[in-house]
Design an enzyme around this catalytic site. Structure first.
Site, PDB file in Angstrom:
ATOM      1  N   LYS A 114       1.213  -1.427  -0.114  1.00 21.50           N
ATOM      2  CA  LYS A 114       0.233   0.041   0.545  1.00 21.50           C
ATOM      3  C   LYS A 114       0.363   1.085   0.042  1.00 21.50           C
ATOM      4  O   LYS A 114       0.304   2.368  -0.904  1.00 21.50           O
ATOM      5  CB  LYS A 114      -0.887   0.030   1.248  1.00 21.50           C
ATOM      6  CG  LYS A 114      -1.921   1.604   1.697  1.00 21.50           C
ATOM      7  CD  LYS A 114      -2.535   1.407   2.874  1.00 21.50           C
ATOM      8  CE  LYS A 114      -1.486   1.341   3.924  1.00 21.50           C
ATOM      9  NZ  LYS A 114      -1.038   2.969   4.412  1.00 21.50           N
ATOM     10  N   ASN A 115       1.615   1.496   1.056  1.00 21.11           N
ATOM     11  CA  ASN A 115       2.851   2.019   0.408  1.00 21.11           C
ATOM     12  C   ASN A 115       3.413   2.993  -0.099  1.00 21.11           C
ATOM     13  O   ASN A 115       4.557   3.979  -0.252  1.00 21.11           O
ATOM     14  CB  ASN A 115       3.932   2.023   1.909  1.00 21.11           C
ATOM     15  CG  ASN A 115       2.646   2.332   3.305  1.00 21.11           C
ATOM     16  OD1 ASN A 115       1.349   2.897   3.653  1.00 21.11           O
ATOM     17  ND2 ASN A 115       3.346   2.096   4.264  1.00 21.11           N
ATOM     18  N   ARG A 144      -3.250   9.966   5.987  1.00 20.12           N
ATOM     19  CA  ARG A 144      -2.079  10.585   5.288  1.00 20.12           C
ATOM     20  C   ARG A 144      -1.776  10.565   3.818  1.00 20.12           C
ATOM     21  O   ARG A 144      -1.487  11.869   4.124  1.00 20.12           O
ATOM     22  CB  ARG A 144      -1.431  10.029   6.282  1.00 20.12           C
ATOM     23  CG  ARG A 144       0.093  10.870   5.790  1.00 20.12           C
ATOM     24  CD  ARG A 144       0.071  12.090   7.052  1.00 20.12           C
ATOM     25  NE  ARG A 144       1.729  13.328   6.575  1.00 20.12           N
ATOM     26  CZ  ARG A 144       1.582  13.894   7.104  1.00 20.12           C
ATOM     27  NH1 ARG A 144       0.166  14.669   7.827  1.00 20.12           N
ATOM     28  NH2 ARG A 144       2.747  14.524   6.979  1.00 20.12           N
ATOM     29  N   CYS A 198      -3.678   7.966  10.483  1.00 20.19           N
ATOM     30  CA  CYS A 198      -4.112   6.526  11.754  1.00 20.19           C
ATOM     31  C   CYS A 198      -3.938   8.197  12.771  1.00 20.19           C
ATOM     32  O   CYS A 198      -2.914   9.102  12.293  1.00 20.19           O
ATOM     33  CB  CYS A 198      -3.186   5.935  12.000  1.00 20.19           C
ATOM     34  SG  CYS A 198      -3.652   3.887  11.438  1.00 20.19           S
ATOM     35  N   ARG A 239       1.955  13.806  12.152  1.00 17.68           N
ATOM     36  CA  ARG A 239       3.426  13.817  10.927  1.00 17.68           C
ATOM     37  C   ARG A 239       2.982  15.230   9.728  1.00 17.68           C
ATOM     38  O   ARG A 239       2.338  15.612   9.752  1.00 17.68           O
ATOM     39  CB  ARG A 239       2.305  12.344  10.005  1.00 17.68           C
ATOM     40  CG  ARG A 239       2.876  11.635  10.997  1.00 17.68           C
ATOM     41  CD  ARG A 239       2.580   9.993  10.415  1.00 17.68           C
ATOM     42  NE  ARG A 239       0.903   9.939  10.073  1.00 17.68           N
ATOM     43  CZ  ARG A 239       0.219   8.375   9.861  1.00 17.68           C
ATOM     44  NH1 ARG A 239       1.270   7.513   9.623  1.00 17.68           N
ATOM     45  NH2 ARG A 239      -0.572   8.236  10.163  1.00 17.68           N
ATOM     46  N   PRO A 240       3.643  15.891  10.714  1.00 19.60           N
ATOM     47  CA  PRO A 240       3.372  17.313  10.146  1.00 19.60           C
ATOM     48  C   PRO A 240       3.646  17.348   9.011  1.00 19.60           C
ATOM     49  O   PRO A 240       4.575  16.785   7.676  1.00 19.60           O
ATOM     50  CB  PRO A 240       4.642  18.412  10.681  1.00 19.60           C
ATOM     51  CG  PRO A 240       5.397  17.080  11.430  1.00 19.60           C
ATOM     52  CD  PRO A 240       5.176  16.411  11.985  1.00 19.60           C
ATOM     53  N   ILE A 241       3.687  18.092   7.663  1.00 18.25           N
ATOM     54  CA  ILE A 241       3.528  18.888   6.980  1.00 18.25           C
ATOM     55  C   ILE A 241       4.334  19.532   5.869  1.00 18.25           C
ATOM     56  O   ILE A 241       5.354  20.150   4.943  1.00 18.25           O
ATOM     57  CB  ILE A 241       2.233  18.391   5.633  1.00 18.25           C
ATOM     58  CG1 ILE A 241       2.330  18.893   3.754  1.00 18.25           C
ATOM     59  CG2 ILE A 241       2.074  20.212   6.217  1.00 18.25           C
ATOM     60  CD1 ILE A 241       1.409  18.782   3.576  1.00 18.25           C
ATOM     61  N   ASP A 247       6.026   0.787  11.899  1.00 15.06           N
ATOM     62  CA  ASP A 247       5.137   0.355  11.588  1.00 15.06           C
ATOM     63  C   ASP A 247       4.991  -1.561  11.228  1.00 15.06           C
ATOM     64  O   ASP A 247       4.208  -2.611  11.906  1.00 15.06           O
ATOM     65  CB  ASP A 247       4.678   0.022   9.959  1.00 15.06           C
ATOM     66  CG  ASP A 247       4.445   1.086   9.068  1.00 15.06           C
ATOM     67  OD1 ASP A 247       3.730   1.931   9.901  1.00 15.06           O
ATOM     68  OD2 ASP A 247       3.868   1.162   7.934  1.00 15.06           O
ATOM     69  N   ARG A 275      -8.289   0.186   5.944  1.00 14.77           N
ATOM     70  CA  ARG A 275      -6.922   0.131   4.758  1.00 14.77           C
ATOM     71  C   ARG A 275      -5.941  -0.163   4.571  1.00 14.77           C
ATOM     72  O   ARG A 275      -5.611   0.371   3.747  1.00 14.77           O
ATOM     73  CB  ARG A 275      -6.849   1.602   6.148  1.00 14.77           C
ATOM     74  CG  ARG A 275      -8.354   2.874   6.408  1.00 14.77           C
ATOM     75  CD  ARG A 275      -7.674   3.848   7.138  1.00 14.77           C
ATOM     76  NE  ARG A 275      -6.503   4.364   6.739  1.00 14.77           N
ATOM     77  CZ  ARG A 275      -4.528   4.198   6.990  1.00 14.77           C
ATOM     78  NH1 ARG A 275      -4.513   4.289   8.368  1.00 14.77           N
ATOM     79  NH2 ARG A 275      -4.380   5.216   5.906  1.00 14.77           N
TER      80      ARG A 275
END
Length: 427
Positions: A22-23, A96, A120, A125-127, A309, A401
């Protein structure tokens, strides 16, 4: 709302196949924005995040076809016209990875409007690293009513040093740099296999990239990219989850269609615990070592370190090991939400700051538990596989997900697990 009902006690026996990552699939789908031509992706997992990404791209004007039947793990994407370059909140609020369209949108169209992403609830998890990189490449970025808006005539090559290692930041800016004017050099890059997989697709599309998989990546911008066909990497987190499933149940499980090289940190820890592993070219067989599992400490790190993970799943396994295991979480500050639920099942886990201490071996008992995020859900399934009695896991939509039909795969190798309700397709 769907639930899993799991009765523990069965060793897992047989072969279980790993789906595409998925990632890797999500950034590769976003990369299709960079060209007017068709991009075909194979080995796409059938999970909820992929459907969300399809809706996102379609809402922008793309033509997206998810395969069915024999082609059920293939998607074709054609972004000939991007009539509405906006990542709307109602679509991206659960995912995300929505931030991954920011870079390709502005590189292709000169404008991008992206809702602040969800996903999640495992910590901030800053952008901001995405924004700093785009600004260094000449974009003007503003924030308004929950949306980021970026504008530029054409991105310019730049020298960008990431303040901290970021997977999505590396991927997002890597895509942006492919169409920038001149050379872009990235330092302190993420080295995850998902970054390398994305770079392979971009290269097939005509991008000029050097150093993917290392901490320094160089990109020579080109005027346009073309279509391509690409096969997505196996999901290393799903593969790792299955390895732990085999180990925790004392089974004999062949985890097939995986990439063992991507699992080296986990494999080393499993062997340290006394788990017997036979590592092949594209499979890993996990067998009970005959004796009790031994405690082994972990500390999550960026790849090639132990993956965050896999932390929750490893903690479930640690409850079955003799001795004390220390689990240190260095990536996300709120990723111990599974601890209270494991303790409800009889585990002995205490948390202090970023460190959890697991005292084993615990005789786990069945319980009604709540899934709080994707990987915590997997940890609770693993615990339920060895718990005495029948456990009920609520809110398994988190599982949908990122894991493709997990309950069906596990049932195929002997697990007693079934789904109650139906919120994501027919089961």
């Amino acid at each position: 709302m769907d639930k899993f009902v799991v009765r523990g006690g069965n060793p897992l026996l047989g072969t279980i196949k790993v789906s595409g990552a998925k990632n890797s699939a999500l950034p590769c789908m976003a990369a299709a924005i960079l060209t007017e031509e068709e991009v075909v992706l194979e080995n796409i997992p059938q999970v909820q995040d992929i459907e969300t990404e399809r809706k996102l791209l379609t809402s922008m004007g793309a033509e997206v076809e998810l395969g069915y039947g024999r082609a059920q793990h293939r998607t074709s994407i054609k972004c000939a016209i991007l009539s509405d370059p906006v990542a709307k909140y109602e679509i991206v609020k659960t995912m995300r990875a929505s931030s991954l369209v920011l870079g390709p949108l502005i590189a292709r169209t000169g404008i991008a409007r992206v809702a602040m992403p969800g996903g999640c609830a495992i910590g901030g998890r800053p952008i901001d690293l995405h924004i700093k990189g785009l600004e260094a490449m000449g974009a003007t970025v503003t924030y308004d009513h929950g949306y980021l808006e970026a504008r530029v005539d054409r991105l310019k090559g730049a020298h960008i040093v990431f303040d901290k290692i970021t997977v999505t930041g590396t991927e997002d800016l890597l895509m942006a740099a492919t169409l920038a004017d001149g050379e872009t050099i990235f330092e302190n890059c993420a080295r995850e296999p998902e970054v390398t997989d994305l770079a392979a697709l971009l290269t097939a599309m005509g991008a000029k990239i050097e150093g993917a998989g290392t901490s320094t990546i160089k990109v020579q911008g080109v005027s346009s990219l073309h279509g391509a066909r690409h096969r997505i990497n196996p999901d290393r987190i799903e593969a790792g989850t299955f390895l732990i499933a085999g180990a925790i149940t004392g089974g004999d499980l062949n985890v097939d269609c995986c990439e063992p090289e991507h699992l080296s940190a986990l494999i080393a820890k499993l062997e340290q615990m006394g788990v017997k592993l036979d590592v092949g070219k594209d499979h890993v067989r996990v067998r009970s070592g005959g004796g009790p599992l031994k405690a082994a400490d972990i500390s999550t790190e960026e790849y090639p370190g132990f993956p965050t993970d896999m932390q929750a799943q490893f903690m479930a396994l640690a409850t079955q090991a003799e001795g004390t295991t220390t689990v240190t979480e260095n990536i996300f500050e709120n990723r111990f939400m599974h601890v209270s639920e494991l303790n409800r099942m009889g585990a002995n886990i205490t948390v202090s700051g970023r460190t959890a201490t697991v005292r084993g071996k615990s005789d786990l008992q069945s319980a009604a538990v709540m899934c709080s995020d994707l990987r915590a859900s997997a940890a609770l399934v693993l615990a339920a596989l060895v718990a005495d009695g029948e456990s009920i896991l609520d809110r398994v939509y988190h599982m949908d997900r990122g894991y493709e039909r997990l309950e069906e795969k596990l049932r195929g190798v002997g697990a007693q697990i079934r789904r109650m309700g139906d919120v994501f397709g027919k089961r």
